[in-house]
Structure formats: C-alpha cells, structure tokens
Design a protein around this motif. Sequence first.
Motif, PDB file in Angstrom:
ATOM      1  N   ARG A 180       0.870  -1.240   0.094  1.00  0.00           N
ATOM      2  CA  ARG A 180      -0.148  -0.018   0.095  1.00  0.00           C
ATOM      3  C   ARG A 180       0.913   1.238  -0.129  1.00  0.00           C
ATOM      4  NH1 ARG A 180      -5.399  -1.223   0.918  1.00  0.00           N
ATOM      5  NH2 ARG A 180      -5.866  -3.246   1.345  1.00  0.00           N
ATOM      6  N   PHE A 181       2.028   1.239   0.732  1.00  0.00           N
ATOM      7  CA  PHE A 181       3.011   2.304   0.819  1.00  0.00           C
ATOM      8  C   PHE A 181       3.623   2.545  -0.658  1.00  0.00           C
ATOM      9  CE2 PHE A 181       7.123   4.039   1.237  1.00  0.00           C
ATOM     10  CZ  PHE A 181       6.875   5.563   1.775  1.00  0.00           C
ATOM     11  N   ALA A 182       4.301   1.448  -1.148  1.00  0.00           N
ATOM     12  CA  ALA A 182       4.342   1.629  -2.578  1.00  0.00           C
ATOM     13  C   ALA A 182       3.524   2.233  -3.566  1.00  0.00           C
ATOM     14  CB  ALA A 182       5.159  -0.062  -2.856  1.00  0.00           C
ATOM     15  N   ASN A 183       2.327   1.593  -3.455  1.00  0.00           N
ATOM     16  CA  ASN A 183       1.174   2.158  -4.349  1.00  0.00           C
ATOM     17  C   ASN A 183       1.089   3.583  -4.259  1.00  0.00           C
ATOM     18  OD1 ASN A 183      -1.372   1.367  -5.731  1.00  0.00           O
ATOM     19  ND2 ASN A 183      -1.842   2.924  -3.814  1.00  0.00           N
ATOM     20  N   ASP A 184       1.256   4.096  -2.922  1.00  0.00           N
ATOM     21  CA  ASP A 184       1.101   5.712  -2.747  1.00  0.00           C
ATOM     22  C   ASP A 184       2.106   6.420  -3.396  1.00  0.00           C
ATOM     23  OD1 ASP A 184      -1.330   4.672  -1.770  1.00  0.00           O
ATOM     24  OD2 ASP A 184      -0.956   5.558   0.391  1.00  0.00           O
ATOM     25  N   ILE A 185       3.232   5.851  -3.148  1.00  0.00           N
ATOM     26  CA  ILE A 185       4.633   6.548  -3.686  1.00  0.00           C
ATOM     27  C   ILE A 185       4.666   6.488  -5.279  1.00  0.00           C
ATOM     28  CG2 ILE A 185       6.989   6.029  -4.009  1.00  0.00           C
ATOM     29  CD1 ILE A 185       6.699   7.347  -1.397  1.00  0.00           C
ATOM     30  N   ILE A 186       4.069   5.372  -5.887  1.00  0.00           N
ATOM     31  CA  ILE A 186       3.928   5.288  -7.560  1.00  0.00           C
ATOM     32  C   ILE A 186       2.878   6.356  -7.651  1.00  0.00           C
ATOM     33  CG2 ILE A 186       3.539   3.810  -9.316  1.00  0.00           C
ATOM     34  CD1 ILE A 186       6.280   3.660  -8.308  1.00  0.00           C
ATOM     35  N   ALA A 187       1.830   6.195  -7.105  1.00  0.00           N
ATOM     36  CA  ALA A 187       0.732   7.112  -7.386  1.00  0.00           C
ATOM     37  C   ALA A 187       1.105   8.551  -7.538  1.00  0.00           C
ATOM     38  CB  ALA A 187      -0.458   6.968  -6.481  1.00  0.00           C
ATOM     39  N   THR A 188       1.747   9.027  -6.485  1.00  0.00           N
ATOM     40  CA  THR A 188       2.181  10.725  -6.399  1.00  0.00           C
ATOM     41  C   THR A 188       3.387  10.929  -7.177  1.00  0.00           C
ATOM     42  OG1 THR A 188       2.355  12.382  -4.722  1.00  0.00           O
ATOM     43  CG2 THR A 188       3.651  10.220  -4.203  1.00  0.00           C
ATOM     44  N   CYS A 189       4.323  10.080  -7.080  1.00  0.00           N
ATOM     45  CA  CYS A 189       5.737  10.091  -7.994  1.00  0.00           C
ATOM     46  C   CYS A 189       5.478  10.059  -9.429  1.00  0.00           C
ATOM     47  CB  CYS A 189       6.789   9.572  -7.407  1.00  0.00           C
ATOM     48  SG  CYS A 189       7.025  10.124  -5.802  1.00  0.00           S
ATOM     49  N   ALA A 190       4.974   9.164 -10.079  1.00  0.00           N
ATOM     50  CA  ALA A 190       4.681   8.586 -11.420  1.00  0.00           C
ATOM     51  C   ALA A 190       3.562   8.959 -11.800  1.00  0.00           C
ATOM     52  CB  ALA A 190       5.021   7.099 -11.503  1.00  0.00           C
ATOM     53  N   PHE A 191       2.322   9.016 -11.286  1.00  0.00           N
ATOM     54  CA  PHE A 191       1.059   9.493 -12.015  1.00  0.00           C
ATOM     55  C   PHE A 191       0.464  10.511 -11.456  1.00  0.00           C
ATOM     56  CE2 PHE A 191       1.350   4.879 -12.552  1.00  0.00           C
ATOM     57  CZ  PHE A 191       0.662   4.790 -13.917  1.00  0.00           C
ATOM     58  N   GLY A 192       0.899  11.208 -10.541  1.00  0.00           N
ATOM     59  CA  GLY A 192       0.584  12.685 -10.119  1.00  0.00           C
ATOM     60  C   GLY A 192      -0.757  12.538  -9.336  1.00  0.00           C
ATOM     61  N   ILE A 193      -1.091  11.336  -8.655  1.00  0.00           N
ATOM     62  CA  ILE A 193      -2.295  11.250  -7.844  1.00  0.00           C
ATOM     63  C   ILE A 193      -2.051  10.892  -6.536  1.00  0.00           C
ATOM     64  CG2 ILE A 193      -4.283   9.441  -7.577  1.00  0.00           C
ATOM     65  CD1 ILE A 193      -4.056   8.962 -10.656  1.00  0.00           C
ATOM     66  N   GLN A 194      -2.657  11.835  -5.612  1.00  0.00           N
ATOM     67  CA  GLN A 194      -2.749  11.787  -4.150  1.00  0.00           C
ATOM     68  C   GLN A 194      -3.765  10.628  -3.558  1.00  0.00           C
ATOM     69  OE1 GLN A 194      -0.583  13.249  -2.064  1.00  0.00           O
ATOM     70  NE2 GLN A 194       0.139  14.921  -3.316  1.00  0.00           N
ATOM     71  N   CYS A 195      -3.248   9.599  -2.968  1.00  0.00           N
ATOM     72  CA  CYS A 195      -4.055   8.710  -2.494  1.00  0.00           C
ATOM     73  C   CYS A 195      -3.374   8.188  -1.076  1.00  0.00           C
ATOM     74  CB  CYS A 195      -4.327   7.485  -3.088  1.00  0.00           C
ATOM     75  SG  CYS A 195      -3.227   6.641  -3.702  1.00  0.00           S
TER      76      CYS A 195
ATOM     77  N   TYR B 121      -5.411   2.198  -5.806  1.00  0.00           N
ATOM     78  CA  TYR B 121      -5.099   0.633  -5.192  1.00  0.00           C
ATOM     79  C   TYR B 121      -5.757  -0.538  -5.859  1.00  0.00           C
ATOM     80  CZ  TYR B 121      -3.618  -2.572  -1.776  1.00  0.00           C
ATOM     81  OH  TYR B 121      -2.920  -3.953  -1.492  1.00  0.00           O
ATOM     82  N   ARG B 122      -6.909  -0.390  -5.851  1.00  0.00           N
ATOM     83  CA  ARG B 122      -7.634  -1.605  -6.396  1.00  0.00           C
ATOM     84  C   ARG B 122      -7.336  -1.949  -8.062  1.00  0.00           C
ATOM     85  NH1 ARG B 122     -12.409  -1.109  -7.887  1.00  0.00           N
ATOM     86  NH2 ARG B 122     -12.821   1.239  -7.429  1.00  0.00           N
ATOM     87  N   MET B 123      -6.987  -0.906  -8.735  1.00  0.00           N
ATOM     88  CA  MET B 123      -6.598  -1.054  -9.976  1.00  0.00           C
ATOM     89  C   MET B 123      -5.172  -1.598 -10.127  1.00  0.00           C
ATOM     90  SD  MET B 123      -8.901  -0.400 -12.252  1.00  0.00           S
ATOM     91  CE  MET B 123     -10.518   0.216 -12.197  1.00  0.00           C
ATOM     92  N   GLY B 124      -4.208  -1.173  -9.299  1.00  0.00           N
ATOM     93  CA  GLY B 124      -2.925  -1.696  -9.272  1.00  0.00           C
ATOM     94  C   GLY B 124      -2.919  -2.984  -8.659  1.00  0.00           C
ATOM     95  N   ASP B 125      -3.756  -3.239  -7.676  1.00  0.00           N
ATOM     96  CA  ASP B 125      -3.873  -4.543  -7.187  1.00  0.00           C
ATOM     97  C   ASP B 125      -4.081  -5.548  -8.139  1.00  0.00           C
ATOM     98  OD1 ASP B 125      -3.609  -6.415  -4.964  1.00  0.00           O
ATOM     99  OD2 ASP B 125      -5.622  -6.636  -4.949  1.00  0.00           O
ATOM    100  N   GLU B 126      -5.310  -5.225  -8.984  1.00  0.00           N
ATOM    101  CA  GLU B 126      -5.641  -6.186 -10.004  1.00  0.00           C
ATOM    102  C   GLU B 126      -4.245  -6.400 -11.184  1.00  0.00           C
ATOM    103  OE1 GLU B 126      -6.957  -8.036 -13.490  1.00  0.00           O
ATOM    104  OE2 GLU B 126      -6.037  -5.759 -13.626  1.00  0.00           O
ATOM    105  N   LEU B 127      -3.659  -5.148 -11.211  1.00  0.00           N
ATOM    106  CA  LEU B 127      -2.595  -5.116 -12.256  1.00  0.00           C
ATOM    107  C   LEU B 127      -1.382  -6.317 -12.067  1.00  0.00           C
ATOM    108  CD1 LEU B 127      -1.598  -3.595 -14.765  1.00  0.00           C
ATOM    109  CD2 LEU B 127      -0.283  -2.235 -13.147  1.00  0.00           C
TER     110      LEU B 127
END
Length: 527
Positions: free
Chosen positions: A176-191, A202-208
């Motif tokens: 979950r932490f790695a997800n948030d890092i990628i979200a903010t640093c690679a996709f510009g999305i805050q979660c 996170y749900r999309m990333g988990d499925e991926l």
Amino acid sequence: MFWFIIAILLLICFDLLCVKPYSFWKDRGVSQQQDWLIGDILQIIFTKKSFPQTIRDQYNAFPTKRYIGMYQLGHPALMVRDLDLIKQITIKDFDHFTDHISFFPESVEPLWTRNLFSLKGEKWRDSRATLSPAFTSSKMRSMFTLMDECAEKFVKFFVEQKKDVVSVELKDIFSRFANDIIATCAFGIQCNSIKDRENEFYRMGDELTDFGFWKTLNFFLSLTSPKLSRLFGASFFNKNTIDYFENAISQSVQIREKNNIVRPDMIHLLMEAGKGRLKHEESLTDKETGFATVEESEVGKSTKPHKSEITVKDIAAHALFFFFAGFDSVSTLMIYIAYELALHPDIQDRLRNEIDDALKETNGKVTYDSVTKMKYLDMIISETLRKWPGTVANERVCVKSYTVAPLNPGEPEVKFNVGDSVLFPIYGIHMDPKNFENPDKFDPERFNEENKCKIKPYSFMPFGVGPRSCIGSRFALLETKVLYVHLLKNFEIVVIKKTDIPLPLKTTGFGFLAKNGVWVGLKPRNI
C-alpha cells in the motif's frame, strides 16, 4: 498389432515433446540437471520448492562449472555462474545480448511492449538515453518531498492507533505504501491506501499485479507459444485496468500543459525528456542514494540527438512499468528489512541510534541530506538486497551470433544463435559462500566501509548489471530509506506470536512470497 503401433507412436511423441528437448545441453557437453519435462521450471508446481530455492539449487548443483544448462518451459538457456563471464556478456560484449525475453506479443499487449523493459535494439537505446536523465540524484532530490509526505502520512496512521503493539502483515502495508509512492511520484495522484483501503488507484494496481490462475496461464502461453497467444488474444492485463492508468496519465498531461502546471514528479520529467530538455547530469554524489545504486552506462549518458519523441502513450507505458516493478520489488525490500530488524534487535537499536543522532542535527526534520548520509541504514538495505533480492534471476537474449570459448579442461564451447537465452542467477550468486561467507546470516557489516571494498565485482547485483540494469535503483533506495527513518523514529519493530521463524515460502510465484504472510509488531517508542 493396432495397440502396439499406438504405443510406439505415443512413445515417439513423448520422446519428441518431453525428452529430446531436454537433451539440448547434454548433447553439447554442457552439464545440466534436467533430463525431461518434470525437471523444467514446472518443478515449482510439482515440488515444494520456491522459485528462489530452485535457482539456488541449480546454481549449487555444479559448483566448479562456469556455466550450466537449464530450460525455461522447454527452451534452453545457459545459466552463467562465473563472474568474469557475466562481465564479459553484460558489459564487454553487451551488443550481442541487448534484449530481454519478449513476454507478450505487441498485438496482445500494445502498451506493455512500449516500456523501457520491453523495448529492443535501437528503440531501447534511444529511450534509455532519453529517460536516464530523469533518474539522476538531482532528480531524486526534487522528488524527496513527495516521498517524505507519503512516509509521514503512512506512519501517522499507526501512531494514531495508540496501541501497545500494532500487529501488521508486512506485504499488505508495504504494498500500500509502494502504491501511494508510485501514485504520487509517477502518476501525480494523491491517495492514502493504508487508510482508504479501497481507493480506486490501489484496487486497479492490485488487479494489475495479481497473478491469478488465468493470468499465470496466459503468461506461460505467451512465453511458450506467442503465435497461440496472438491467436487466442490471451491478454495478460485487464483492458479496463490498462485503460484506467492510460487515461490517468493522459488527463494529467493535458491539464499540466493547458494550465502550465509544474509538479516535481515523474510525469513532469518524462514530459521534459520528450521535449529534449533533460540532460544526464554528472555528479560526484551520483551514488549518494546507496551502495547498491546502479551506475548509468554510456548508453544512458549518450548526448546524441534522440530519434523519436515521447508521446503520451509512451509516458503511460513507462509509468505503468514503473508501477508494476516498484509495487512488488520495492515492497519486497521493505518487507524483509522489517523482518530482519525484528529478528535482530541489536541491529535495529544501532540503526535507530543513527536515525536519532541524524535527526538531532536537523531539529527532528527528515531531510534529503540527513537520509542519504545514514551509512548504517544503507548497509542494512544492501544486506537485505543481498539476502532477499527483488529479482532472483536476470536474463538476456542473443541478438548477434556469439561464442563462449572454453577456458577449463573438458569445458565445451557454447555457440549462441539469435534468439538464444542466457540467465544470470542473482540469488545463487548472492548466496554463494565463495562470494559472501556464511550467506544465510544477516550481517550488514559485509557492507561497511572496510568490507564493501572487498566485495567481488559482479557478485552483488540486486538491480542487475550492465546497460540494461534497473534504471530506477536510486528511486527504490530513496523511498525505502525515507520510510524507515519515519518508521523507526516512532516505533520498534518486534517479533509477535504470528511471526514465522524461519519463514516458509510459497512454491508459487517468482519471488520471496511468504506462505503465511510476514507478521511483526510495531511497538511505539517511549521518547
């Protein structure tokens, strides 16, 4: 007579399909373990061995050999054990082994085949040179604030629980932490995935990244028979998931360009790279993010004009791969640091003292300079990468005919044709007592100032080696360090009843997947 003929035909088919393909190396005088189908990578399914243990056992089977034969779903691959030969293939003769194995046909996974890992030949060279400037130390420094905010938010969630000991399963919380890092640093999305557990990203990333039965089946089909994969359209990734990430990137790029928004993240850097505005900056502190940092090759430092622009689709493809790679490999690193620290409280205490001393100098504020100067933290991370590498083995594909000349008595010459594979058993090399004494022991002192100079070249390669090594090593090391500074600033990591010692691993998957999860306790510090 009829049944006799049928039996003969079945035996011939069995020999052609299950026996003969596995005599490839034996016929060439190369030592091998496997004799028929069950000895292939499928042994992971039929035995109780994990994939890392399988690689280690194959590596150890012929301790005096420079290389041995193995098979990947029936396809012959040469496992290289000798460090000098690894250097020869990955550095000196890199032009003969520039590519990775193609996991998916372009017609089946068009977006995936555009990322840096999948690209081949000149397309890869051009993209590596274009993207490399986005991953230098100076660019990591600019992203530090985003990582620091994620880490502070993550740890705060556990602080607010106000329990004597918070029991956690490490794969769950660190993915979950790695997800948030990628979200903010690679996709510009805050979660905040540790708090909002069902957020869409996170749900999309988990499925991926979820390797379910059908996804695994499609993966093996793509490897063994690309033609059948194309015929059946055996997609590995869910189209809706791919569309979600591609749309997220597309919308972010459009908004930034329209409103002239600049955010210190990967999208901004890739947009700048696509416009030719980034250059690879030489720096005396280029390895400041850690001993394991991969030094960029001349390919990545190339200043030649780039032949192709980076489109929005390319940005999406690269960001998608960063997510896929970072979600699993970085969370694996974080998991086993915590596990080892729980098992070795003396090591944890020394690390905590280093963190406390560093934070005293900054009045408790976590800064880029304070984090990157923590030598013992870097030693612990390096030792974790040695014992629990995120990539168990690395491979390359021959693109120009090549010959491995014999050196030792009785050693055969090995000729490679275009399309043949070579494999580097990273885990086997890391766990070889000739390279690291008493390899099963967790000992950060292997990487202290005195000892790290004695480490044999190419015996430690958690991020790969050569021009096709991992471009994101600085990113992975920095986010891990930031997290652990915040975590140990507030907690002790302790063994609890659910902590497995030793840790049984699953026999499915390709990494260090714990059979029962990895459980520890977070005990608030009495500061």
